[in-house]
Design a protein around this motif. Structure first.
Motif, short mmCIF file in Angstrom:
data_model
loop_
_atom_site.label_atom_id
_atom_site.label_comp_id
_atom_site.label_asym_id
_atom_site.label_seq_id
_atom_site.Cartn_x
_atom_site.Cartn_y
_atom_site.Cartn_z
N GLU A 174 0.81 -1.22 0.00
CA GLU A 174 0.00 0.00 0.00
C GLU A 174 0.84 1.27 0.00
O GLU A 174 0.33 2.36 -0.28
CB GLU A 174 -0.93 0.01 1.22
CG GLU A 174 -1.91 -1.13 1.28
CD GLU A 174 -1.28 -2.40 1.85
OE1 GLU A 174 -0.09 -2.32 2.25
OE2 GLU A 174 -1.95 -3.44 1.89
N ARG A 190 1.53 9.99 -5.09
CA ARG A 190 0.46 9.00 -5.23
C ARG A 190 1.02 7.59 -5.17
O ARG A 190 2.12 7.32 -5.65
CB ARG A 190 -0.29 9.23 -6.55
CG ARG A 190 -1.20 10.43 -6.54
CD ARG A 190 -2.05 10.45 -7.80
NE ARG A 190 -1.25 10.83 -8.95
CZ ARG A 190 -1.21 12.05 -9.47
NH1 ARG A 190 -1.92 13.01 -8.91
NH2 ARG A 190 -0.46 12.31 -10.52
N ALA A 194 -3.64 2.15 -6.80
CA ALA A 194 -4.70 3.15 -6.82
C ALA A 194 -6.03 2.51 -6.43
O ALA A 194 -6.25 1.31 -6.67
CB ALA A 194 -4.81 3.80 -8.20
N PRO A 195 -6.96 3.29 -5.84
CA PRO A 195 -8.24 2.70 -5.40
C PRO A 195 -9.09 2.15 -6.54
O PRO A 195 -9.80 1.18 -6.36
CB PRO A 195 -8.93 3.88 -4.70
CG PRO A 195 -7.83 4.82 -4.35
CD PRO A 195 -6.81 4.69 -5.43
N HIS A 196 -9.01 2.77 -7.73
CA HIS A 196 -9.89 2.36 -8.82
C HIS A 196 -9.22 1.36 -9.76
O HIS A 196 -9.74 1.08 -10.84
CB HIS A 196 -10.33 3.58 -9.63
CG HIS A 196 -9.18 4.39 -10.15
ND1 HIS A 196 -8.49 5.30 -9.38
CD2 HIS A 196 -8.58 4.39 -11.37
CE1 HIS A 196 -7.53 5.86 -10.10
NE2 HIS A 196 -7.56 5.32 -11.31
N PRO A 199 -6.49 -4.78 -7.78
CA PRO A 199 -5.33 -5.14 -6.95
C PRO A 199 -4.87 -6.56 -7.26
O PRO A 199 -5.52 -7.33 -7.97
CB PRO A 199 -5.87 -5.03 -5.53
CG PRO A 199 -7.32 -5.39 -5.67
CD PRO A 199 -7.76 -4.90 -7.03
N CYS A 242 2.02 5.65 -10.95
CA CYS A 242 0.60 5.75 -10.68
C CYS A 242 -0.16 5.83 -12.00
O CYS A 242 0.44 6.13 -13.04
CB CYS A 242 0.32 6.98 -9.81
SG CYS A 242 0.76 8.55 -10.60
#
Length: 293
Positions: A174, A190, A194-196, A199, A242
């Motif tokens: 993370e 960043r 990334a959240p979107h 993973p 990122c």
């Protein structure tokens, strides 16, 4: 009387106006690396002192002390020189040379040469100043007992598999930071995860380097597997960028990616035999249900 600026390119006394020419640094589109030569500076993760990364004849990059030293003070087998941006492990015949940071790092137990002890002590003093100022946090010692089991739940340096190769990360998944250079001339803050974006998955795999090396006998380890992601996503992870900077190929890199090829024999202490969880003891002392990423 009111003065007006002259549009002829000369001062009021007739002297020419010297306007400096601005030249923007650009990345060669056909180059194999987006790293600018002026941006290879970084800091040692062990002592916090400044270092410079250079390519050399080996597969890995070498960390050099950012300043030149008199060649007479450096042993002959420790001298390096830089030519055309490439580091070479030998002297170039001049009275100055470069030296690897590993020989001067105060966090290492290996003693430096007697001629370099003064510089090594100066770097140790600078490390203490950085710690006192709160700008550098040294790597903590490995916890013991219950704290060690808590650390297993979140590896400090996880093993990541992408493009069928396993790497040892420098920080938790993370916290892997983008290496691109922003418009403000600083490193992007960043994270790569990334959240979107999809993973990876934690998986127990044989303890190998994923490059043909035989597995250790009856040994498995937790690996953050990115093999299920698309080829473009795995390239983005290997470049350590990122999503916004991955979509901007002209943006240069401020530093090199932190990936280190994983070797099960050299990195034995980073092998974890259980999947990481985020379980934490509740207020009543009971352990909450584990949630696997």
């Amino acid at each position: 009387m009111r003065s007006f600026p002259s549009s002829s390119g000369r001062h009021w006394d007739g002297s020419p106006v010297a306007v400096p020419m601005r030249r923007a640094l650009r990345v060669n589109s056909g180059g194999s690396s987006r790293l600018m030569r002026c941006g290879q500076h970084s800091r040692c993760r062990e002592c916090g002192n400044r270092i410079e990364w250079y390519h050399h004849s080996g597969p890995q990059m070498v960390r050099l002390h950012p300043r030149e030293l008199p060649a007479a003070r450096v042993p002959a087998d420790c001298r390096w020189h830089v030519s055309s941006g490439i580091a070479h492990p030998a002297g170039d015949g001049s009275s100055w040379c470069r030296i690897p940071h590993a020989l001067l790092c105060p966090a290492r137990e290996a003693p430096a040469a007697a001629e370099l002890e003064a510089l090594r002590r100066a770097l140790a003093v600078n490390t203490r100043r950085l710690i006192d100022a709160g700008t550098f946090l040294p790597p903590a010692a490995r916890p013991e007992g219950a704290a060690a089991q808590q650390a297993v739940c979140r590896p400090a340096r996880p093993v990541v598999q992408l493009l069928y190769v396993r790497y040892l990360a420098a920080s938790p998944v993370e916290e892997i930071q983008c290496v691109a250079l922003t418009r403000r001339r600083v490193r992007c803050t960043r994270p790569v995860l990334a959240p979107h974006t999809p993973p990876g998955t934690w998986t127990l795999m044989p303890a190998t380097s994923a490059t043909g090396q035989l597995a250790l006998p009856a040994d498995v380890m937790a690996v953050y597997n990115l093999g299920a992601l698309s080829y473009a996503e795995q390239l983005r992870w290997r470049a350590q960028r990122c999503p916004p900077h991955a979509a901007t190929p002209t943006a240069p890199d401020l530093t090199v990616p932190d990936w280190e090829p994983f070797d099960p024999l050299l990195h034995r202490e980073h092998i974890h035999t259980r999947l990481p969880t985020h379980s934490r003891p509740g207020p009543s002392g009971r352990v909450r249900k584990a949630v696997r990423p």
